[in-house]
Design an enzyme around this catalytic site. Structure first.
Site, PDB file in Angstrom:
ATOM      1  N   ARG A 199       0.809  -1.226   0.000  1.00  0.00           N
ATOM      2  CA  ARG A 199       0.000   0.000   0.000  1.00  0.00           C
ATOM      3  C   ARG A 199       0.841   1.274   0.000  1.00  0.00           C
ATOM      4  O   ARG A 199       0.328   2.360  -0.202  1.00  0.00           O
ATOM      5  CB  ARG A 199      -0.955  -0.034   1.216  1.00  0.00           C
ATOM      6  CG  ARG A 199      -2.022  -1.104   1.101  1.00  0.00           C
ATOM      7  CD  ARG A 199      -2.700  -1.411   2.431  1.00  0.00           C
ATOM      8  NE  ARG A 199      -1.938  -2.357   3.242  1.00  0.00           N
ATOM      9  CZ  ARG A 199      -2.309  -2.813   4.440  1.00  0.00           C
ATOM     10  NH1 ARG A 199      -3.449  -2.390   4.981  1.00  0.00           N
ATOM     11  NH2 ARG A 199      -1.568  -3.665   5.109  1.00  0.00           N
TER      12      ARG A 199
ATOM     13  N   GLN B 161      12.940 -14.149   5.924  1.00  0.00           N
ATOM     14  CA  GLN B 161      11.694 -14.821   5.538  1.00  0.00           C
ATOM     15  C   GLN B 161      11.628 -14.702   4.008  1.00  0.00           C
ATOM     16  O   GLN B 161      11.311 -13.629   3.485  1.00  0.00           O
ATOM     17  CB  GLN B 161      10.494 -14.117   6.199  1.00  0.00           C
ATOM     18  CG  GLN B 161       9.161 -14.792   5.920  1.00  0.00           C
ATOM     19  CD  GLN B 161       7.969 -13.907   6.293  1.00  0.00           C
ATOM     20  OE1 GLN B 161       8.100 -12.695   6.460  1.00  0.00           O
ATOM     21  NE2 GLN B 161       6.801 -14.517   6.389  1.00  0.00           N
TER      22      GLN B 161
ATOM     23  N   ARG C 286      28.403  24.310   2.301  1.00  0.00           N
ATOM     24  CA  ARG C 286      28.424  22.917   1.835  1.00  0.00           C
ATOM     25  C   ARG C 286      29.336  22.099   2.759  1.00  0.00           C
ATOM     26  O   ARG C 286      30.008  22.653   3.608  1.00  0.00           O
ATOM     27  CB  ARG C 286      28.893  22.890   0.378  1.00  0.00           C
ATOM     28  CG  ARG C 286      27.819  23.437  -0.575  1.00  0.00           C
ATOM     29  CD  ARG C 286      28.385  23.717  -1.944  1.00  0.00           C
ATOM     30  NE  ARG C 286      29.109  22.571  -2.473  1.00  0.00           N
ATOM     31  CZ  ARG C 286      30.048  22.649  -3.419  1.00  0.00           C
ATOM     32  NH1 ARG C 286      30.384  23.830  -3.936  1.00  0.00           N
ATOM     33  NH2 ARG C 286      30.658  21.577  -3.849  1.00  0.00           N
TER      34      ARG C 286
ATOM     35  N   TYR D   3      32.396  32.990  -3.434  1.00  0.00           N
ATOM     36  CA  TYR D   3      32.566  31.544  -3.412  1.00  0.00           C
ATOM     37  C   TYR D   3      33.928  31.234  -2.807  1.00  0.00           C
ATOM     38  O   TYR D   3      34.962  31.642  -3.357  1.00  0.00           O
ATOM     39  CB  TYR D   3      32.479  30.912  -4.815  1.00  0.00           C
ATOM     40  CG  TYR D   3      32.892  29.464  -4.748  1.00  0.00           C
ATOM     41  CD1 TYR D   3      32.155  28.562  -3.990  1.00  0.00           C
ATOM     42  CD2 TYR D   3      34.050  29.001  -5.379  1.00  0.00           C
ATOM     43  CE1 TYR D   3      32.557  27.241  -3.852  1.00  0.00           C
ATOM     44  CE2 TYR D   3      34.448  27.686  -5.248  1.00  0.00           C
ATOM     45  CZ  TYR D   3      33.696  26.808  -4.476  1.00  0.00           C
ATOM     46  OH  TYR D   3      34.099  25.507  -4.338  1.00  0.00           O
TER      47      TYR D   3
HETATM   48  C1  UD1 Z   1      -1.641  -6.517  11.114  1.00  0.00           C
HETATM   49  C2  UD1 Z   1      -2.581  -7.459  11.857  1.00  0.00           C
HETATM   50  C3  UD1 Z   1      -3.843  -6.690  12.240  1.00  0.00           C
HETATM   51  C4  UD1 Z   1      -3.462  -5.464  13.069  1.00  0.00           C
HETATM   52  C5  UD1 Z   1      -2.432  -4.597  12.335  1.00  0.00           C
HETATM   53  C6  UD1 Z   1      -1.919  -3.539  13.271  1.00  0.00           C
HETATM   54  C7  UD1 Z   1      -2.163  -9.627  10.841  1.00  0.00           C
HETATM   55  C8  UD1 Z   1      -2.659 -10.681   9.926  1.00  0.00           C
HETATM   56  N1  UD1 Z   1      -2.917  -8.564  10.985  1.00  0.00           N
HETATM   57  O1  UD1 Z   1      -2.313  -6.148   9.910  1.00  0.00           O
HETATM   58  O2  UD1 Z   1      -4.684  -7.527  12.992  1.00  0.00           O
HETATM   59  O3  UD1 Z   1      -4.621  -4.710  13.336  1.00  0.00           O
HETATM   60  O4  UD1 Z   1      -1.311  -5.399  11.933  1.00  0.00           O
HETATM   61  O5  UD1 Z   1      -1.014  -2.665  12.638  1.00  0.00           O
HETATM   62  O6  UD1 Z   1      -1.127  -9.810  11.449  1.00  0.00           O
HETATM   63  N2  UD1 Z   1       5.197  -8.955   7.889  1.00  0.00           N
HETATM   64  C9  UD1 Z   1       6.232  -9.846   7.763  1.00  0.00           C
HETATM   65  N3  UD1 Z   1       6.059 -10.944   6.981  1.00  0.00           N
HETATM   66  C10 UD1 Z   1       4.900 -11.204   6.347  1.00  0.00           C
HETATM   67  C11 UD1 Z   1       3.838 -10.280   6.481  1.00  0.00           C
HETATM   68  C12 UD1 Z   1       4.015  -9.162   7.271  1.00  0.00           C
HETATM   69  O7  UD1 Z   1       7.314  -9.655   8.322  1.00  0.00           O
HETATM   70  O8  UD1 Z   1       4.834 -12.238   5.662  1.00  0.00           O
HETATM   71  C13 UD1 Z   1       5.399  -7.744   8.720  1.00  0.00           C
HETATM   72  C14 UD1 Z   1       5.226  -6.445   7.953  1.00  0.00           C
HETATM   73  O9  UD1 Z   1       6.467  -6.019   7.408  1.00  0.00           O
HETATM   74  C15 UD1 Z   1       4.713  -5.505   9.013  1.00  0.00           C
HETATM   75  C16 UD1 Z   1       3.994  -6.417  10.000  1.00  0.00           C
HETATM   76  O10 UD1 Z   1       4.438  -7.721   9.731  1.00  0.00           O
HETATM   77  O11 UD1 Z   1       5.782  -4.832   9.662  1.00  0.00           O
HETATM   78  C17 UD1 Z   1       2.478  -6.323   9.852  1.00  0.00           C
HETATM   79  O12 UD1 Z   1       2.127  -6.698   8.525  1.00  0.00           O
HETATM   80  P1  UD1 Z   1       1.033  -5.908   7.699  1.00  0.00           P
HETATM   81  O13 UD1 Z   1       0.919  -6.569   6.371  1.00  0.00           O
HETATM   82  O14 UD1 Z   1       1.287  -4.468   7.734  1.00  0.00           O
HETATM   83  O15 UD1 Z   1      -0.254  -6.268   8.536  1.00  0.00           O
HETATM   84  P2  UD1 Z   1      -1.598  -5.424   8.654  1.00  0.00           P
HETATM   85  O16 UD1 Z   1      -2.445  -5.686   7.486  1.00  0.00           O
HETATM   86  O17 UD1 Z   1      -1.296  -4.026   8.999  1.00  0.00           O
HETATM   87 CA    CA Z   2       0.516  -2.830   9.174  1.00  0.00          CA
END
Ligand code: UD1
Ligand code: CA
Length: 463
Positions: free
Chosen positions: A16, A74, A338, A371
């Site tokens: 997003r 990951q 600078r 300068y």
């Molecule tokens: C997530 C929560 C949601 C919560 C929100 C709060 C889940 C499924 N949902 O949603 O309930 O309200 O956070 O901000 O967890 N990430 C990984 N690996 C992945 C996917 C995500 O490391 O495979 C990390 C992202 O980089 C991020 C965090 O996990 O820092 C959250 O992921 P994101 O996709 O932003 O989850 P939300 O849709 O915001």
């Molecule tokens: Ca998030």
């Protein structure tokens, strides 16, 4: 903290954000947003840490070269549940509590996390299987909703995309910050499925799993939703930056800095400013800048990675980059420093003056339209308007040296390498190409002629 492991989730793409840059590297008050949860992680002094990275992993690693951060890759981002499962591989021998922070929730404070951990641990051996932070939001869209039963007990989390129309109205949301007992986490993580709208392994599914097993789940509702705000797009990024800047500015004001208009003053996290310094609107103070006491920073000034001594004034719309300034110096308005300058005490650099890789000695002045590059200038030197150090011959850069008390007349060019000796004079409009000995005068102007009536005659020719 004892028996504590911390996992920070930072592998997601951040679709997003619509960016080529990994989301967690987008900046909030001058630091990549991941900086903030990592700082909390370090402060908690957890026995074990794992930062899950994936999308743009090399860039993320490069942005955080500290050896203390244990990165875990990951490879495929299959969801937050999968991310934690990946991190657990490096913690398989750990026993205690596992705190999970999100890389995209930068406003959470160490105080909140510590209080949260304390609450979770209050029950000792009979503490909950997991605790989570929730918050009430007027606009809960995008977040996972907290579903509770008739007794107000948390039952499960339902993601925005999986909500029924009724669930969509729930305004209590999951912050994405949890602490798990390791025994529960290790066994339950394997049971998360991906049968949902996004086909992902959802970490919050562990709540329903714990409830199904009859285990205790504790939800701490945070009163200040600002702190637990997640960043998923650039609108939220800008909002988070507003909050972070306000915190930075308020803490500086509490320490004695006057900020005329805090909403329009942009000071990076980590900048240090002494008491009785005044900062005017539109100033941007960035990077590793350290500013002394009683400094004046006027409107529209930009300072990057610089050190400014006490009682110095940086006047309107000046730029100061990677420079060290002494006490009671005066810069600008509209000056450009600078990188690589040392400006000593009481020196003055005026309007439309560009200075680069130059040392300017105590009390010396370059007040107008000049300068000065690759130069070493002694004390009490006066450099007239329009002076140019010709430091570049098209191939190499050369040094200009101007010794103490020298006077450079206006509109002169100093063709480097060249030295102007102590107390020497350069006549206005001179092009200096050879070293000038101390106390000498150098002048290259042609002799001035006055021809009486010349202009009148010229006009007569026209008719
Ligand atoms: C997530 C929560 C949601 C919560 C929100 C709060 C889940 C499924 N949902 O949603 O309930 O309200 O956070 O901000 O967890 N990430 C990984 N690996 C992945 C996917 C995500 O490391 O495979 C990390 C992202 O980089 C991020 C965090 O996990 O820092 C959250 O992921 P994101 O996709 O932003 O989850 P939300 O849709 O915001
Ligand atoms: Ca998030």
């Amino acid at each position: 903290m004892k028996n504590l492991a911390v996992i920070v989730l930072a592998a997601g793409k951040g679709t997003r954000m619509k960016s080529t840059r990994p989301k967690v590297l987008h900046e909030v008050a001058g630091k990549p947003m991941l900086f903030y949860p990592l700082a909390i992680m370090e402060e908690l002094k957890a026995g074990r840490v794992a930062v899950v990275i994936g999308h743009g992993a090399d860039d993320v690693k490069a942005a955080f070269p500290s050896k203390k951060i244990g990165f875990v890759l990951q490879k495929e981002q299959l969801g937050t549940g999968h991310a934690v499962a990946t991190a657990l591989k490096s913690l398989s021998d750990f026993s205690g509590d596992v705190l999970v922070l999100s890389g995209d929730v930068p406003l959470i404070t160490k105080e909140t996390v510590s209080a949260f951990l304390k609450l979770h641990r209050a029950g000792g051996r009979s503490r909950p299987a997991l605790s989570l932070i929730t918050m009430a939001l007027d606009a809960p869209k995008g977040y996972g909703r907290v579903v509770r039963d008739e007794d107000r007990a948390v039952v499960r989390i339902v993601e925005d995309k999986d909500c029924t129309p009724g669930e969509r109205h729930i305004n209590e949301v999951n912050s994405g910050i949890y602490v798990f007992r390791s025994d529960f986490l290790f066994s339950a993580i394997k049971k998360i499925g991906r049968n949902n709208a996004q086909g992902e392994y959802y970490l919050p599914d562990l709540i329903a799993l714990a409830v199904a097993k009859g285990l205790n789940v504790k939800a701490l509702t945070h009163a200040d939703p600002e702190e637990v705000m997640g960043i998923n797009n650039r609108v939220e990024l800008a909002r988070a930056a507003v909050v972070m800047r306000r915190r930075i500015n308020e803490s500086l004001m509490m320490e004695g800095v006057t900020i005329i208009d805090p909403e329009h003053t942009y000071i990076d996290h980590g900048v240090k400013i002494g008491a009785d310094t005044v900062v005017y609107p539109g100033a941007h103070i960035k990077g590793a800048t350290v500013i002394g006491e009683s400094v004046v920073i006027e409107e529209g000034v930009r300072i990057v990675d610089s050190k400014i001594g006490p009682s110095t004034a940086i006047k309107s719309y000046s730029i100061v980059e990677e420079s060290v300034l002494g006490n009671k110096a005066q810069i600008g308005p509209l000056a450009r420093l600078r990188p690589g300058n040392v400006i000593e005490d009481q020196a003055r650099i005026g309007n439309f003056v560009e200075v680069k890789k130059t040392r300017i000695g105590k009390g010396s002045k370059v007040n107008h339209l000049s300068y000065i590059g690759d130069a070493v200038i002694g004390e009490s030197v006066n450099i007239g308007a329009g002076t140019i150090t010709c430091n570049y011959d098209g191939v190499h850069k050369h040094r200009t040296t101007i010794e103490d008390n020298a006077f450079i007349g206006s509109d002169s060019q100093l063709v480097a390498p060249v030295t102007i000796g102590k107390g020497a004079y350069v006549g206005s409009g001179t092009t200096v190409t050879k070293d000038v000995p101390p106390d000498a005068l150098v002048i290259t102007r042609t002799k001035e002629r006055v021809i009486e009536g010349w202009a009148r005659k010229k006009r007569a020719e026209k008719k």
